[in-house]
Design a protein around this motif. Sequence first.
Motif, mmCIF file in Angstrom:
data_model
loop_
_atom_site.group_PDB
_atom_site.id
_atom_site.type_symbol
_atom_site.label_atom_id
_atom_site.label_comp_id
_atom_site.label_asym_id
_atom_site.label_seq_id
_atom_site.Cartn_x
_atom_site.Cartn_y
_atom_site.Cartn_z
ATOM 1 N N PRO A 41 5.379 -32.067 -91.948
ATOM 2 C CA PRO A 41 6.077 -32.491 -93.162
ATOM 3 C C PRO A 41 6.232 -31.324 -94.140
ATOM 4 O O PRO A 41 5.423 -30.404 -94.140
ATOM 5 N N ASP A 42 7.270 -31.392 -94.950
ATOM 6 C CA ASP A 42 7.480 -30.366 -95.958
ATOM 7 C C ASP A 42 6.323 -30.377 -96.946
ATOM 8 O O ASP A 42 5.786 -31.429 -97.288
ATOM 9 N N LEU A 43 5.953 -29.187 -97.425
ATOM 10 C CA LEU A 43 4.904 -29.079 -98.425
ATOM 11 C C LEU A 43 5.443 -29.523 -99.770
ATOM 12 O O LEU A 43 6.627 -29.366 -100.063
ATOM 13 N N GLN B 217 -4.357 -22.596 -100.023
ATOM 14 C CA GLN B 217 -5.335 -23.678 -100.135
ATOM 15 C C GLN B 217 -4.754 -24.893 -100.836
ATOM 16 O O GLN B 217 -4.977 -26.020 -100.414
ATOM 17 N N LEU B 218 -4.015 -24.666 -101.904
ATOM 18 C CA LEU B 218 -3.410 -25.782 -102.616
ATOM 19 C C LEU B 218 -2.386 -26.479 -101.733
ATOM 20 O O LEU B 218 -2.311 -27.703 -101.697
ATOM 21 N N HIS C 220 -0.956 -31.128 -98.651
ATOM 22 C CA HIS C 220 -0.481 -31.664 -97.371
ATOM 23 C C HIS C 220 -1.428 -32.752 -96.861
ATOM 24 O O HIS C 220 -0.989 -33.805 -96.392
ATOM 25 N N LEU C 221 -2.732 -32.522 -96.966
ATOM 26 C CA LEU C 221 -3.706 -33.531 -96.534
ATOM 27 C C LEU C 221 -3.596 -34.799 -97.374
ATOM 28 O O LEU C 221 -3.733 -35.911 -96.853
ATOM 29 N N GLN C 222 -3.333 -34.629 -98.660
ATOM 30 C CA GLN C 222 -3.145 -35.801 -99.520
ATOM 31 C C GLN C 222 -1.933 -36.617 -99.054
ATOM 32 O O GLN C 222 -1.967 -37.844 -99.062
ATOM 33 N N VAL C 223 -0.864 -35.938 -98.655
ATOM 34 C CA VAL C 223 0.333 -36.622 -98.144
ATOM 35 C C VAL C 223 -0.014 -37.396 -96.882
ATOM 36 O O VAL C 223 0.350 -38.563 -96.730
ATOM 37 N N ILE C 224 -0.753 -36.750 -95.966
ATOM 38 C CA ILE C 224 -1.144 -37.410 -94.719
ATOM 39 C C ILE C 224 -1.959 -38.664 -95.007
ATOM 40 O O ILE C 224 -1.799 -39.693 -94.356
ATOM 41 N N GLU C 225 -2.834 -38.588 -96.010
ATOM 42 C CA GLU C 225 -3.684 -39.723 -96.361
ATOM 43 C C GLU C 225 -2.946 -40.792 -97.166
ATOM 44 O O GLU C 225 -3.515 -41.827 -97.499
ATOM 45 N N GLY C 226 -1.680 -40.545 -97.465
ATOM 46 C CA GLY C 226 -0.895 -41.514 -98.217
ATOM 47 C C GLY C 226 -1.206 -41.518 -99.702
ATOM 48 O O GLY C 226 -1.001 -42.505 -100.391
ATOM 49 N N ASN C 227 -1.726 -40.406 -100.201
ATOM 50 C CA ASN C 227 -2.111 -40.307 -101.604
ATOM 51 C C ASN C 227 -1.574 -38.989 -102.165
ATOM 52 O O ASN C 227 -2.329 -38.110 -102.549
ATOM 53 N N SER C 228 -0.255 -38.859 -102.193
ATOM 54 C CA SER C 228 0.380 -37.621 -102.629
ATOM 55 C C SER C 228 -0.001 -37.271 -104.061
ATOM 56 O O SER C 228 -0.188 -38.150 -104.899
ATOM 57 N N PRO D 184 3.452 -34.664 -109.684
ATOM 58 C CA PRO D 184 3.837 -33.353 -110.225
ATOM 59 C C PRO D 184 2.842 -32.863 -111.277
ATOM 60 O O PRO D 184 2.531 -31.666 -111.333
ATOM 61 N N GLY D 185 2.312 -33.766 -112.085
ATOM 62 C CA GLY D 185 1.317 -33.385 -113.094
ATOM 63 C C GLY D 185 0.018 -32.904 -112.472
ATOM 64 O O GLY D 185 -0.601 -31.949 -112.952
ATOM 65 N N GLU D 186 -0.406 -33.561 -111.396
ATOM 66 C CA GLU D 186 -1.625 -33.136 -110.701
ATOM 67 C C GLU D 186 -1.436 -31.773 -110.054
ATOM 68 O O GLU D 186 -2.319 -30.916 -110.128
ATOM 69 N N LEU D 187 -0.283 -31.560 -109.434
ATOM 70 C CA LEU D 187 0.013 -30.253 -108.846
ATOM 71 C C LEU D 187 -0.009 -29.171 -109.920
ATOM 72 O O LEU D 187 -0.590 -28.097 -109.719
ATOM 73 N N ALA D 188 0.602 -29.456 -111.062
ATOM 74 C CA ALA D 188 0.632 -28.482 -112.152
ATOM 75 C C ALA D 188 -0.785 -28.171 -112.638
ATOM 76 O O ALA D 188 -1.105 -27.010 -112.929
ATOM 77 N N MET D 189 -1.631 -29.183 -112.695
ATOM 78 C CA MET D 189 -3.008 -28.985 -113.135
ATOM 79 C C MET D 189 -3.750 -28.054 -112.175
ATOM 80 O O MET D 189 -4.403 -27.098 -112.598
ATOM 81 N N PHE D 190 -3.645 -28.318 -110.868
ATOM 82 C CA PHE D 190 -4.336 -27.480 -109.900
ATOM 83 C C PHE D 190 -3.769 -26.069 -109.869
ATOM 84 O O PHE D 190 -4.507 -25.093 -109.676
#
Length: 81
Positions: free
Chosen positions: A8-10, A19-20, A25-33, A36-42
């Motif tokens: 799947p696309d990152l 690492q991010l 990607h693992l969060q997407v696989i687990e169905g818990n993407s 955008p705010g969480e990505l920005a935070m990390f």
Amino acid sequence: MAGKQRKPDLPKGTESNGQLAEAAHLQVIEGNSLSPGELAMFEMFEREQWASEDRRAYIGQRTGGRVRPSDILRARDADRK
């Protein structure tokens, strides 16, 4: 090519941070993407090189304290080993 699955696309914005990108990607696989705010935070944590305990404290504040201080201390101690 039987058995070969398309990766799947990152999530957007994670391509430059291995690492991010992997964690997202693992969060997407687990169905818990990640949102955008969480990505920005990390990304901010990485860009500003926040210490692990500071990251946990910040997340704890944002989640209304649902992260117990004992969990933060235990994780910090594990990081130092």
